[in-house]
Design an enzyme around this catalytic site. Structure first.
Site, mmCIF file in Angstrom:
data_model
loop_
_atom_site.group_PDB
_atom_site.id
_atom_site.type_symbol
_atom_site.label_atom_id
_atom_site.label_comp_id
_atom_site.label_asym_id
_atom_site.label_seq_id
_atom_site.Cartn_x
_atom_site.Cartn_y
_atom_site.Cartn_z
ATOM 1 N N HIS A 1 0.733 -1.140 0.144
ATOM 2 C CA HIS A 1 -0.025 0.066 0.110
ATOM 3 C C HIS A 1 0.881 1.314 0.005
ATOM 4 O O HIS A 1 0.398 2.246 0.028
ATOM 5 C CB HIS A 1 -0.834 0.050 1.440
ATOM 6 C CG HIS A 1 -1.856 -1.133 1.416
ATOM 7 N ND1 HIS A 1 -2.614 -1.607 0.401
ATOM 8 C CD2 HIS A 1 -2.205 -1.840 2.433
ATOM 9 C CE1 HIS A 1 -3.336 -2.460 0.749
ATOM 10 N NE2 HIS A 1 -3.086 -2.837 2.126
ATOM 11 N N SER B 1 -15.108 0.768 4.508
ATOM 12 C CA SER B 1 -14.395 -0.626 4.566
ATOM 13 C C SER B 1 -13.166 -0.585 5.662
ATOM 14 O O SER B 1 -12.984 -1.191 6.401
ATOM 15 C CB SER B 1 -13.803 -0.978 3.312
ATOM 16 O OG SER B 1 -13.282 -2.231 3.524
#
Ligand code: A3P
Length: 299
Positions: A103, A133
């Site tokens: 990420h 989320s």
């Protein structure tokens, strides 16, 4: 940011996940990542958190194997920021394709991979569903009080969304910075060999995406195999039958729910955002994406 404890590693003003690897030796870990001896067969999955990383990882793993069989190694084993020992990665035989994921922002990724134009697969998801989320992910982790990560308390939803994408100290540099930097890098040619798909596209009409992805990866994949992969990688199958969905306790919340497979839907944000929060977020998108050509599906 009220919900991110001080022990979360900070780098260049942004906040990274509280993996032991980053907490113990942040600069060493980042140096190991940047200087990784990349191979031209490496596939690097680049995603902002909660954009469908596990999903695409499973799809790619099946495509590379040429069989619709679930991976027996969890994707975190090949997540650059969480790898405890880079020798393991270097010892993977040259004949095996390494499917890596991260990420981190572009400038923190393995520089050889970027410079030499090795394959990158990027999944992008609409930021409202990403926010929901992410909130649920942090909230569920915070419920696991026996876990050392228990202090990751995201506060209430309204607190979270108030700060999400607005603070200088954003998680993984923030969704806007992450996605616009990648978009710019594609335009300037800093990143060349990249396959981008939208989460919503993969969900709505997976087959053409899978076909194009197989072509990008240069793997032989019959329509029958792609259909099998599509079936095995559906939310319903992955969350209940697949190895990650089924057995891995580290992915279970305190109440036994699977943290990584929550709903797998487009538009769940509507169950979370108030009208006012939605209006504020829309204007945030307008401001931050004013130079972007990216278009999103929100429902
Ligand atoms: P939700 O929390 O909205 O359900 P990541 O893997 O990057 O952490 O992303 C996790 C998100 O992707 C979760 O979103 C999860 O449910 C969703 N997801 C995982 N597998 C999926 C699948 N096969 N199909 C659709 N969504 C999936």
């Amino acid at each position: 940011m009220p919900f991110i404890p001080a022990r979360f590693p900070r780098y260049n003003g942004y906040v990274l996940s509280a993996f032991a690897t980053l907490r113990n030796d942040l600069s060493g870990q980042l140096e190991n990542i940047r200087t990784l001896e990349s191979r031209d067969s490496d596939i690097l999955i680049c995603t902002y958190p909660k954009s469908g990383t596990h999903w695409i990882n499973e799809i790619i793993s099946m495509m590379v194997k040429g069989r619709a069989e679930y991976a027996n190694v969890h994707k975190i084993a090949a997540m650059l920021e969480a790898i405890p020992n880079f020798e393991v990665l270097q010892n993977v035989p040259e004949s095996s394709v390494r499917i890596l994921n991260s990420h981190l922002s572009l400038k923190e990724l393995p520089s050889k991979h970027i410079k030499n134009g090795y394959k990158i697969v990027h999944v992008i998801r609409n930021p409202k569903d990403v926010a929901v989320s992410y909130y649920n992910h942090l909230f569920q982790i915070s419920r696991r009080i026996s876990d050392e990560e228990a202090l990751v308390y995201p506060g209430s939803w309204s607190m979270f969304i108030e700060h999400f994408c607005r603070s200088d100290e954003e998680l993984y540099n923030g969704w806007f910075n992450y996605e616009t930097a990648l978009e710019r890098a594609k335009e300037t040619g800093e990143v060349t060999n990249i396959f981008t798909t939208h989460y919503e596209q993969l969900k709505r009409d997976p087959f053409p995406v899978l076909k194009a992805l197989a072509e990008f990866l240069g793997v032989e994949a019959s329509d029958e195999l792609l259909n099998d992969i599509n079936h095995k990688c559906s939310f319903e199958q992955m969350s209940t039958v697949g190895d990650i969905g089924r057995g891995n306790d580290s992915l279970k919340s305190a109440t036994g729910r699977n943290i990584m497979f929550r709903k797998g839907q487009i538009g769940d944000w509507k169950n979370w955002f108030t009208v006012a929060q939605n209006e504020a977020f829309d204007s945030l998108i307008e401001t931050n994406m004013k130079d972007s050509k990216l278009k999103f599906t929100f429902e």
